[in-house]
Design a protein around this motif. Structure first.
Motif, PDB file in Angstrom:
ATOM      1  N   ASP A  94       0.883  -1.299   0.230  1.00  0.00           N
ATOM      2  CA  ASP A  94       0.028   0.093   0.045  1.00  0.00           C
ATOM      3  C   ASP A  94       0.856   1.179   0.007  1.00  0.00           C
ATOM      4  OD1 ASP A  94      -2.052   1.979   0.154  1.00  0.00           O
ATOM      5  OD2 ASP A  94      -2.580   1.433   2.434  1.00  0.00           O
TER       6      ASP A  94
ATOM      7  N   ALA B 100      -5.415  -2.212  -1.163  1.00  0.00           N
ATOM      8  CA  ALA B 100      -5.224  -2.793   0.082  1.00  0.00           C
ATOM      9  C   ALA B 100      -3.817  -3.843  -0.054  1.00  0.00           C
ATOM     10  CB  ALA B 100      -6.300  -3.953   0.334  1.00  0.00           C
ATOM     11  N   GLU B 101      -3.114  -3.754   0.667  1.00  0.00           N
ATOM     12  CA  GLU B 101      -1.739  -4.526   0.801  1.00  0.00           C
ATOM     13  C   GLU B 101      -2.209  -5.796   0.804  1.00  0.00           C
ATOM     14  OE1 GLU B 101       2.365  -5.138   3.600  1.00  0.00           O
ATOM     15  OE2 GLU B 101       0.603  -3.852   4.356  1.00  0.00           O
ATOM     16  N   ASN B 102      -1.523  -6.688  -0.218  1.00  0.00           N
ATOM     17  CA  ASN B 102      -1.887  -8.014  -0.302  1.00  0.00           C
ATOM     18  C   ASN B 102      -0.487  -8.865  -0.910  1.00  0.00           C
ATOM     19  OD1 ASN B 102      -2.079  -8.603  -3.476  1.00  0.00           O
ATOM     20  ND2 ASN B 102      -3.113  -6.650  -3.001  1.00  0.00           N
TER      21      ASN B 102
ATOM     22  N   ARG C 100      -4.561 -15.329  -2.868  1.00  0.00           N
ATOM     23  CA  ARG C 100      -4.159 -14.195  -2.488  1.00  0.00           C
ATOM     24  C   ARG C 100      -4.939 -13.835  -1.004  1.00  0.00           C
ATOM     25  NH1 ARG C 100      -5.941 -11.588  -6.617  1.00  0.00           N
ATOM     26  NH2 ARG C 100      -3.878 -11.420  -7.683  1.00  0.00           N
TER      27      ARG C 100
ATOM     28  N   TYR D  23      -5.409 -10.703   1.494  1.00  0.00           N
ATOM     29  CA  TYR D  23      -5.484  -9.261   1.587  1.00  0.00           C
ATOM     30  C   TYR D  23      -5.209  -8.985   3.275  1.00  0.00           C
ATOM     31  CZ  TYR D  23      -7.241  -8.595  -2.892  1.00  0.00           C
ATOM     32  OH  TYR D  23      -7.550  -8.424  -4.358  1.00  0.00           O
TER      33      TYR D  23
ATOM     34  N   LEU E  93      -6.317  -6.819   5.751  1.00  0.00           N
ATOM     35  CA  LEU E  93      -7.458  -5.794   5.872  1.00  0.00           C
ATOM     36  C   LEU E  93      -7.482  -5.326   7.358  1.00  0.00           C
ATOM     37  CD1 LEU E  93     -10.227  -7.387   3.605  1.00  0.00           C
ATOM     38  CD2 LEU E  93      -8.541  -5.438   2.995  1.00  0.00           C
TER      39      LEU E  93
ATOM     40  N   ASN F  50      -8.630 -10.371   8.010  1.00  0.00           N
ATOM     41  CA  ASN F  50      -7.886 -10.239   6.543  1.00  0.00           C
ATOM     42  C   ASN F  50      -8.730 -11.195   5.777  1.00  0.00           C
ATOM     43  OD1 ASN F  50      -5.817  -9.023   7.471  1.00  0.00           O
ATOM     44  ND2 ASN F  50      -4.724 -10.568   8.145  1.00  0.00           N
TER      45      ASN F  50
END
Length: 188
Positions: free
Chosen positions: A117, A130-132, A160, A162, A164, A172
């Motif tokens: 992110d 969102a960082e993933n 994957r 995420y 969150l 997450n």
């Protein structure tokens, strides 16, 4: 007569040496690629005769829209990839006099992708990603045209995740991820 034996010995040794050569991935390849969904800079480093480690940094592209947005919009975001590739048909291609230049061959790989992110470039303001992290086993082909141009096609399915919670969600999210790529590029 001694010269004839010497010449025949050199020719026989050369033919025998050529027949005993094994195909191998190249020591190191740097390049840039583009496709329908982004642009990437990559390096492939030889780990063994048939395995290369591909590291890549780039900008992936996405399209989004729906009820909340009036139009279809685009987004560019950074990605980091690490992908060990097993080129399983290099010897066959080499023995059939097909090019293995720039690791031209079919491959199996395990793509690890991290999307931070960090920043986004978008057609509208106030959009983030969102960082993933994803892990996707893949099959692909890579071919070289001329000495520097390449094209690749690959497909895989994995997962994957995420991250969150850092955005205020209670948990997450993990989902199935499909990776389909068609890229053209230039190697240095």
């Amino acid at each position: 007569m001694k010269h004839l034996y010497l010449i025949l010995s050199v020719i026989l040794f050369s033919v025998t040496t050529e027949a005993q050569k094994n195909a191998s991935v190249e020591k190191s390849i740097n390049g840039i690629q583009t496709g329908f969904f982004g642009v990437w800079i990559h390096n492939e480093t030889r780990l063994s005769n048939s395995i290369a480690l591909r590291s890549e940094i780039g900008l992936d592209t996405g399209l989004f829209g729906g009820d909340y947005y009036k139009n279809v919009n685009f987004i560019l975001f950074p990605t980091l990839n690490l992908e060990p590739r097993f080129y399983y048909n290099l010897n066959k291609r080499f023995n059939n006099d097909q090019s293995i230049l720039k690791n031209s061959g079919n491959f199996l790989s395990l793509k690890l992708n991290y999307t931070p992110d960090a920043f986004v470039i978008s057609s509208i303001e106030s959009v983030s990603i969102a960082e993933n992290f994803s892990l996707i086993p893949k099959w692909g082909i890579k071919r070289t045209v001329g000495n520097h141009f390449t094209y690749e096609l690959g497909i895989g399915i994995g997962f994957r995740k995420y991250f969150l919670k850092q955005y205020g969600f209670t948990s997450n999210k993990t989902e199935t991820a499909l990776d389909l790529h068609l890229r053209v590029g230039y190697t240095f």
